[in-house]
Write a protein that holds these residues in place. Structure first.
Motif, PDB file in Angstrom:
ATOM      1  N   THR A 188      11.101 -18.405 -57.243  1.00  0.00           N
ATOM      2  CA  THR A 188      11.616 -17.621 -58.360  1.00  0.00           C
ATOM      3  C   THR A 188      13.025 -18.085 -58.708  1.00  0.00           C
ATOM      4  O   THR A 188      13.852 -18.285 -57.817  1.00  0.00           O
ATOM      5  CB  THR A 188      11.640 -16.122 -58.003  1.00  0.00           C
ATOM      6  OG1 THR A 188      10.331 -15.711 -57.611  1.00  0.00           O
ATOM      7  CG2 THR A 188      12.118 -15.282 -59.169  1.00  0.00           C
ATOM      8  N   THR A 189      13.291 -18.248 -59.983  1.00  0.00           N
ATOM      9  CA  THR A 189      14.638 -18.571 -60.439  1.00  0.00           C
ATOM     10  C   THR A 189      15.443 -17.277 -60.491  1.00  0.00           C
ATOM     11  O   THR A 189      14.981 -16.269 -61.034  1.00  0.00           O
ATOM     12  CB  THR A 189      14.600 -19.212 -61.843  1.00  0.00           C
ATOM     13  OG1 THR A 189      13.749 -20.353 -61.800  1.00  0.00           O
ATOM     14  CG2 THR A 189      15.988 -19.636 -62.295  1.00  0.00           C
ATOM     15  N   VAL A 190      16.648 -17.297 -59.916  1.00  0.00           N
ATOM     16  CA  VAL A 190      17.458 -16.082 -59.827  1.00  0.00           C
ATOM     17  C   VAL A 190      18.802 -16.301 -60.504  1.00  0.00           C
ATOM     18  O   VAL A 190      19.500 -17.283 -60.214  1.00  0.00           O
ATOM     19  CB  VAL A 190      17.687 -15.657 -58.357  1.00  0.00           C
ATOM     20  CG1 VAL A 190      18.539 -14.390 -58.293  1.00  0.00           C
ATOM     21  CG2 VAL A 190      16.356 -15.437 -57.643  1.00  0.00           C
ATOM     22  N   PHE A 191      19.146 -15.404 -61.422  1.00  0.00           N
ATOM     23  CA  PHE A 191      20.451 -15.414 -62.088  1.00  0.00           C
ATOM     24  C   PHE A 191      21.164 -14.149 -61.640  1.00  0.00           C
ATOM     25  O   PHE A 191      20.743 -13.037 -61.944  1.00  0.00           O
ATOM     26  CB  PHE A 191      20.283 -15.433 -63.605  1.00  0.00           C
ATOM     27  CG  PHE A 191      21.554 -15.684 -64.371  1.00  0.00           C
ATOM     28  CD1 PHE A 191      21.976 -16.977 -64.627  1.00  0.00           C
ATOM     29  CD2 PHE A 191      22.318 -14.630 -64.846  1.00  0.00           C
ATOM     30  CE1 PHE A 191      23.138 -17.226 -65.336  1.00  0.00           C
ATOM     31  CE2 PHE A 191      23.485 -14.858 -65.558  1.00  0.00           C
ATOM     32  CZ  PHE A 191      23.894 -16.162 -65.813  1.00  0.00           C
ATOM     33  N   LEU A 192      22.244 -14.330 -60.887  1.00  0.00           N
ATOM     34  CA  LEU A 192      22.872 -13.240 -60.140  1.00  0.00           C
ATOM     35  C   LEU A 192      24.309 -13.036 -60.602  1.00  0.00           C
ATOM     36  O   LEU A 192      25.102 -13.976 -60.614  1.00  0.00           O
ATOM     37  CB  LEU A 192      22.840 -13.598 -58.651  1.00  0.00           C
ATOM     38  CG  LEU A 192      23.695 -12.825 -57.674  1.00  0.00           C
ATOM     39  CD1 LEU A 192      22.999 -11.514 -57.329  1.00  0.00           C
ATOM     40  CD2 LEU A 192      23.913 -13.626 -56.397  1.00  0.00           C
ATOM     41  N   THR A 193      24.660 -11.819 -60.994  1.00  0.00           N
ATOM     42  CA  THR A 193      26.071 -11.511 -61.233  1.00  0.00           C
ATOM     43  C   THR A 193      26.606 -10.757 -60.028  1.00  0.00           C
ATOM     44  O   THR A 193      25.895  -9.961 -59.405  1.00  0.00           O
ATOM     45  CB  THR A 193      26.274 -10.647 -62.494  1.00  0.00           C
ATOM     46  OG1 THR A 193      25.843  -9.311 -62.244  1.00  0.00           O
ATOM     47  CG2 THR A 193      25.531 -11.224 -63.682  1.00  0.00           C
ATOM     48  N   THR A 194      27.849 -11.014 -59.691  1.00  0.00           N
ATOM     49  CA  THR A 194      28.435 -10.375 -58.516  1.00  0.00           C
ATOM     50  C   THR A 194      29.948 -10.351 -58.604  1.00  0.00           C
ATOM     51  O   THR A 194      30.558 -11.194 -59.256  1.00  0.00           O
ATOM     52  CB  THR A 194      27.993 -11.090 -57.222  1.00  0.00           C
ATOM     53  OG1 THR A 194      28.555 -10.399 -56.087  1.00  0.00           O
ATOM     54  CG2 THR A 194      28.455 -12.539 -57.201  1.00  0.00           C
ATOM     55  N   HIS A 195      30.534  -9.363 -57.947  1.00  0.00           N
ATOM     56  CA  HIS A 195      31.982  -9.320 -57.759  1.00  0.00           C
ATOM     57  C   HIS A 195      32.362  -9.794 -56.363  1.00  0.00           C
ATOM     58  O   HIS A 195      33.543  -9.960 -56.062  1.00  0.00           O
ATOM     59  CB  HIS A 195      32.511  -7.890 -57.938  1.00  0.00           C
ATOM     60  CG  HIS A 195      32.584  -7.444 -59.363  1.00  0.00           C
ATOM     61  ND1 HIS A 195      32.546  -6.127 -59.744  1.00  0.00           N
ATOM     62  CD2 HIS A 195      32.694  -8.144 -60.514  1.00  0.00           C
ATOM     63  CE1 HIS A 195      32.625  -6.025 -61.059  1.00  0.00           C
ATOM     64  NE2 HIS A 195      32.720  -7.240 -61.539  1.00  0.00           N
ATOM     65  N   ASP A 198      32.062 -13.543 -51.185  1.00  0.00           N
ATOM     66  CA  ASP A 198      31.258 -14.001 -50.055  1.00  0.00           C
ATOM     67  C   ASP A 198      29.776 -14.028 -50.414  1.00  0.00           C
ATOM     68  O   ASP A 198      29.021 -14.870 -49.927  1.00  0.00           O
ATOM     69  CB  ASP A 198      31.504 -13.125 -48.811  1.00  0.00           C
ATOM     70  CG  ASP A 198      31.208 -11.651 -49.044  1.00  0.00           C
ATOM     71  OD1 ASP A 198      31.211 -11.214 -50.221  1.00  0.00           O
ATOM     72  OD2 ASP A 198      30.995 -10.923 -48.061  1.00  0.00           O
ATOM     73  N   GLU A 199      29.347 -13.132 -51.285  1.00  0.00           N
ATOM     74  CA  GLU A 199      27.954 -13.102 -51.721  1.00  0.00           C
ATOM     75  C   GLU A 199      27.619 -14.355 -52.521  1.00  0.00           C
ATOM     76  O   GLU A 199      26.594 -15.006 -52.291  1.00  0.00           O
ATOM     77  CB  GLU A 199      27.716 -11.860 -52.570  1.00  0.00           C
ATOM     78  CG  GLU A 199      26.287 -11.657 -53.010  1.00  0.00           C
ATOM     79  CD  GLU A 199      26.062 -10.244 -53.505  1.00  0.00           C
ATOM     80  OE1 GLU A 199      25.613  -9.403 -52.702  1.00  0.00           O
ATOM     81  OE2 GLU A 199      26.360  -9.979 -54.692  1.00  0.00           O
ATOM     82  N   ALA A 200      28.491 -14.698 -53.468  1.00  0.00           N
ATOM     83  CA  ALA A 200      28.276 -15.903 -54.271  1.00  0.00           C
ATOM     84  C   ALA A 200      28.272 -17.148 -53.394  1.00  0.00           C
ATOM     85  O   ALA A 200      27.456 -18.054 -53.565  1.00  0.00           O
ATOM     86  CB  ALA A 200      29.355 -16.014 -55.348  1.00  0.00           C
TER      87      ALA A 200
END
Length: 341
Positions: A188-195, A198-200
């Protein structure tokens, strides 16, 4: 999976125009796990809402999962999964009831909805919760359910908006494993927004950094961090020795960005691990006592500082203090126009 050119959005707010997004170009290939990083007000959420058909672009064009964003928004919605920050469950329904109901909204038959719901509850470790009311779930359990709901129609592209916000460290780590499995085990292609920096860093193959409505950098986490010139060294000394310690730091080969804060001398140097012994010897020779020493490898926050002149955390604080409420500038207007396509 995503190709956008010149994507822009202008809001009208209190008689003036606010350019939330200013001509964004981006490409996401099939199978990538891409992070979208930026502070509140940078244009991150507005861009995501445009790509998911919740907000019509003022200008530009995009193809999302093979469908034209403007000409075929319904086709986009059929082909993508979207997990919003706030989730979208009915508190009084059981987990399995919620999943079957939403699967049927996607056009699945009752039998297919039950089968698909069973597959996803097992995949996301919530099978033992299927008879629980949605309102009784913990934060981590609820976010896993949110992800499951976004996958009911088996989309090849999933948008995750701040998926781990508010979770405790254990729940975050658990959710990270499930997000990785979407790409690694299910293609699956995942487009992730994050603040969360460390997650990024931990999850993403590639990161896009947005600031003031424009993409200011992109690359793998390691590529972005390599743009930062050197390790950051921090040496603590008594207040009366700060000036002398800063002078010593300035004589080290390759040392730059020498600064002082209270009883701390900070500088950057190409190899902090090899420069530190020389620094310590020089301070000893100069009779400067040392109270602490730290060496920091470049981080994504350092990348943001290099690109924008401020750290991501400082930018978040600054925007929060200035905001009237909401995010990405003109939020009240965005709420009024949500769903326009």
């Amino acid at each position: 999976m995503i190709e956008a050119r010149g994507l822009a959005r202008t809001f009208k707010s209190r008689g003036r125009s606010v350019e939330a997004v200013r001509g964004v170009d981006l490409d996401v290939s099939a199978g990538e796990l891409v992070g979208f990083l930026g502070p509140n007000g940078a244009g991150k959420t507005t861009t995501l809402r445009m790509l998911t058909t919740l907000l019509r672009p003022t200008a530009g064009k995009a193809t999302v999962s093979g469908c034209d964003l403007l000409a075929d928004p319904l086709g986009v919605r059929r082909r993508i999964g979207y997990v919003a920050q706030g989730g979208g469950t009915t508190p009084e329904l059981k987990v399995i009831e919620e999943m079957v109901l939403q699967a049927q909204f996607y056009g699945l038959s009752k039998s297919d909805a039950v089968r698909r719901s069973g597959e996803l509850t097992k995949m996301l470790d919530i099978a033992d919760l299927d008879q629980r009311l949605c309102k009784t779930l913990s934060g981590g359990q609820r976010r896993r359910l949110d992800v499951a709901l976004g996958l009911l129609h088996d989309p090849r592209l999933v948008f995750l908006d701040e998926p781990s916000t508010g979770l405790d460290p254990q729940s975050r780590a658990n959710l990270w494993d499930h997000i990785r499995s979407l790409r690694e085990d299910h293609d699956t292609t995942v487009f992730l927004t994050t603040h969360y920096l460390d997650e990024a860093d931990a999850l993403c193959d590639r990161i896009l950094v947005i600031d003031n409505g424009r993409i200011v950098a992109e690359g793998s986490p390691s590529d972005l961090k390599s743009q930062v010139s050197g390790d950051r060294v921090e040496v603590g000394v008594p207040a009366e020795h700060v000036a002398a310690a800063a002078e010593v730091a300035g004589t080290l080969p390759g040392a730059h960005e020498v600064s002082t804060v209270d009883e701390m001398v900070r500088f950057r140097v190409p190899r902090g691990d090899t420069a530190l012994p020389e620094m310590l010897r020089a301070l000893d020779t100069a009779d400067v006592p040392i109270t602490s020493v730290q060496v920091h490898r470049p981080s994504l926050d350092d990348v943001f500082l290099t690109l924008t002149g401020r750290t991501l955390r400082d930018a978040e604080k600054e925007t929060a203090e200035q905001a009237d409420g909401g995010s990405d500038g003109g939020s009240s207007t965005e709420k009024e126009t949500a769903g326009v396509s």
